[in-house]
Design a protein around this motif. Structure first.
Motif, PDB file in Angstrom:
ATOM      1  N   THR A   1       9.016  47.705  47.047  1.00  0.00           N
ATOM      2  CA  THR A   1       9.100  48.632  48.157  1.00  0.00           C
ATOM      3  C   THR A   1       7.664  48.937  48.546  1.00  0.00           C
ATOM      4  O   THR A   1       6.741  48.775  47.734  1.00  0.00           O
ATOM      5  N   CYS A   2       7.468  49.354  49.784  1.00  0.00           N
ATOM      6  CA  CYS A   2       6.117  49.650  50.262  1.00  0.00           C
ATOM      7  C   CYS A   2       6.080  51.089  50.749  1.00  0.00           C
ATOM      8  O   CYS A   2       6.876  51.486  51.593  1.00  0.00           O
ATOM      9  N   LYS A   3       5.147  51.847  50.193  1.00  0.00           N
ATOM     10  CA  LYS A   3       4.982  53.244  50.588  1.00  0.00           C
ATOM     11  C   LYS A   3       3.493  53.478  50.792  1.00  0.00           C
ATOM     12  O   LYS A   3       2.690  53.235  49.886  1.00  0.00           O
ATOM     13  N   ASP A   4       3.131  53.913  51.999  1.00  0.00           N
ATOM     14  CA  ASP A   4       1.727  54.169  52.330  1.00  0.00           C
ATOM     15  C   ASP A   4       0.844  52.967  52.017  1.00  0.00           C
ATOM     16  O   ASP A   4      -0.219  53.094  51.403  1.00  0.00           O
ATOM     17  N   GLU A   5       1.318  51.789  52.394  1.00  0.00           N
ATOM     18  CA  GLU A   5       0.605  50.524  52.232  1.00  0.00           C
ATOM     19  C   GLU A   5       0.391  50.111  50.776  1.00  0.00           C
ATOM     20  O   GLU A   5      -0.450  49.259  50.480  1.00  0.00           O
ATOM     21  N   VAL A   6       1.152  50.696  49.859  1.00  0.00           N
ATOM     22  CA  VAL A   6       1.068  50.349  48.443  1.00  0.00           C
ATOM     23  C   VAL A   6       2.421  49.777  48.010  1.00  0.00           C
ATOM     24  O   VAL A   6       3.468  50.372  48.269  1.00  0.00           O
ATOM     25  N   LEU A   7       2.361  48.614  47.342  1.00  0.00           N
ATOM     26  CA  LEU A   7       3.586  48.002  46.839  1.00  0.00           C
ATOM     27  C   LEU A   7       3.983  48.635  45.514  1.00  0.00           C
ATOM     28  O   LEU A   7       3.143  48.817  44.635  1.00  0.00           O
ATOM     29  N   GLU A   8       5.262  48.953  45.403  1.00  0.00           N
ATOM     30  CA  GLU A   8       5.823  49.450  44.154  1.00  0.00           C
ATOM     31  C   GLU A   8       6.859  48.444  43.686  1.00  0.00           C
ATOM     32  O   GLU A   8       7.752  48.062  44.440  1.00  0.00           O
ATOM     33  N   GLU A   9       6.733  48.009  42.436  1.00  0.00           N
ATOM     34  CA  GLU A   9       7.589  46.967  41.876  1.00  0.00           C
ATOM     35  C   GLU A   9       8.754  47.579  41.105  1.00  0.00           C
ATOM     36  O   GLU A   9       8.585  48.560  40.387  1.00  0.00           O
ATOM     37  N   THR A  10       9.932  46.961  41.261  1.00  0.00           N
ATOM     38  CA  THR A  10      11.109  47.356  40.505  1.00  0.00           C
ATOM     39  C   THR A  10      11.709  46.107  39.881  1.00  0.00           C
ATOM     40  O   THR A  10      11.921  45.109  40.580  1.00  0.00           O
ATOM     41  N   LYS A  11      11.976  46.167  38.572  1.00  0.00           N
ATOM     42  CA  LYS A  11      12.626  45.032  37.907  1.00  0.00           C
ATOM     43  C   LYS A  11      14.107  45.059  38.250  1.00  0.00           C
ATOM     44  O   LYS A  11      14.720  46.125  38.347  1.00  0.00           O
TER      45      LYS A  11
ATOM     46  N   CYS B   1      13.940  47.478  54.683  1.00  0.00           N
ATOM     47  CA  CYS B   1      13.543  47.193  53.303  1.00  0.00           C
ATOM     48  C   CYS B   1      12.489  46.094  53.210  1.00  0.00           C
ATOM     49  O   CYS B   1      11.902  45.884  52.145  1.00  0.00           O
ATOM     50  N   ASP B   2      12.245  45.388  54.297  1.00  0.00           N
ATOM     51  CA  ASP B   2      11.259  44.312  54.285  1.00  0.00           C
ATOM     52  C   ASP B   2       9.854  44.843  54.050  1.00  0.00           C
ATOM     53  O   ASP B   2       9.551  45.999  54.327  1.00  0.00           O
ATOM     54  N   ILE B   3       9.009  43.951  53.564  1.00  0.00           N
ATOM     55  CA  ILE B   3       7.593  44.243  53.365  1.00  0.00           C
ATOM     56  C   ILE B   3       6.861  43.677  54.580  1.00  0.00           C
ATOM     57  O   ILE B   3       6.898  42.465  54.824  1.00  0.00           O
ATOM     58  N   HIS B   4       6.216  44.540  55.345  1.00  0.00           N
ATOM     59  CA  HIS B   4       5.580  44.136  56.595  1.00  0.00           C
ATOM     60  C   HIS B   4       4.118  43.787  56.338  1.00  0.00           C
ATOM     61  O   HIS B   4       3.364  44.594  55.795  1.00  0.00           O
ATOM     62  N   MET B   5       3.754  42.567  56.740  1.00  0.00           N
ATOM     63  CA  MET B   5       2.441  42.015  56.430  1.00  0.00           C
ATOM     64  C   MET B   5       1.841  41.354  57.663  1.00  0.00           C
ATOM     65  O   MET B   5       2.559  41.037  58.617  1.00  0.00           O
TER      66      MET B   5
END
Length: 175
Positions: A29-39, A167-171
């Motif tokens: 997930t991306c919050k404030d331009e930081v990726l957070e990983e979930t297993k 839910c996508d990661i925008h890059m």
């Protein structure tokens, strides 16, 4: 030997060759331009007929409106493809979106996706784009692939694309 070629509108039926199934172990997930990983432990199945119909429709719509498609073929079998949309995005209207990008399961991690990205990047430059805009699925494999191609989280999220796939990661990738 895998050949990379520009695809045509009438090649859309070949998309049925693609097996998009995947074992997903991590999502982001991306919050404030930081990726957070979930297993996670999830087996993503191949497309069903409705999914193929939808993807083929998106492919055809983009090509009918001036988009560009690139395919990777092993003989006559489509083993990967990507579609560059034709609508410029961003405040400066200098970004073209990678609308679709898939490599069939048995052909992943062989450099095919990178070769497709290279061709799509060249097509975007030819059209005058300075960046590629990527709305990536949140899977570890997709996000890491785009990052390995030089993409980074964008501070300028496209609202229309975000609404479609929140839910996508925008890059973006600088060309």
């Amino acid at each position: 030997m895998i050949s990379i070629v520009r695809m045509k509108l009438e090649d859309s039926y070949k998309i049925r060759d693609i097996d998009r199934s995947e074992t997903i172990e991590r999502i982001y997930t991306c919050k404030d331009e930081v990726l957070e990983e979930t297993k996670t432990a999830h087996e993503c199945p191949n497309w069903k007929e409705d999914d193929y119909t939808s993807i083929i429709s998106r492919y055809e719509r983009e090509l009918e409106n001036g988009g560009t498609a690139v395919g990777a073929y092993d003989g006559d079998t489509l083993v990967g493809f990507g579609v560059l949309a034709n609508t410029f995005r961003g405040r400066e209207k200098d970004r073209l979106q990678i609308d679709l990008m898939y490599v069939t399961r048995d052909y992943r991690r062989q450099g095919i996706g990178s070769r497709i990205m290279k061709e799509l990047s060249e097509a975007a430059v030819e059209k005058g784009a300075k960046y590629l805009y990527i709305s990536s699925t949140e899977t570890e494999s997709a996000v890491n692939f785009y990052r390995s191609c030089g993409s980074a989280i964008t501070p300028e999220v496209d609202e229309e694309l975000f609404e479609k796939e929140p839910c996508d990661i925008h890059m973006v990738k600088r060309l």
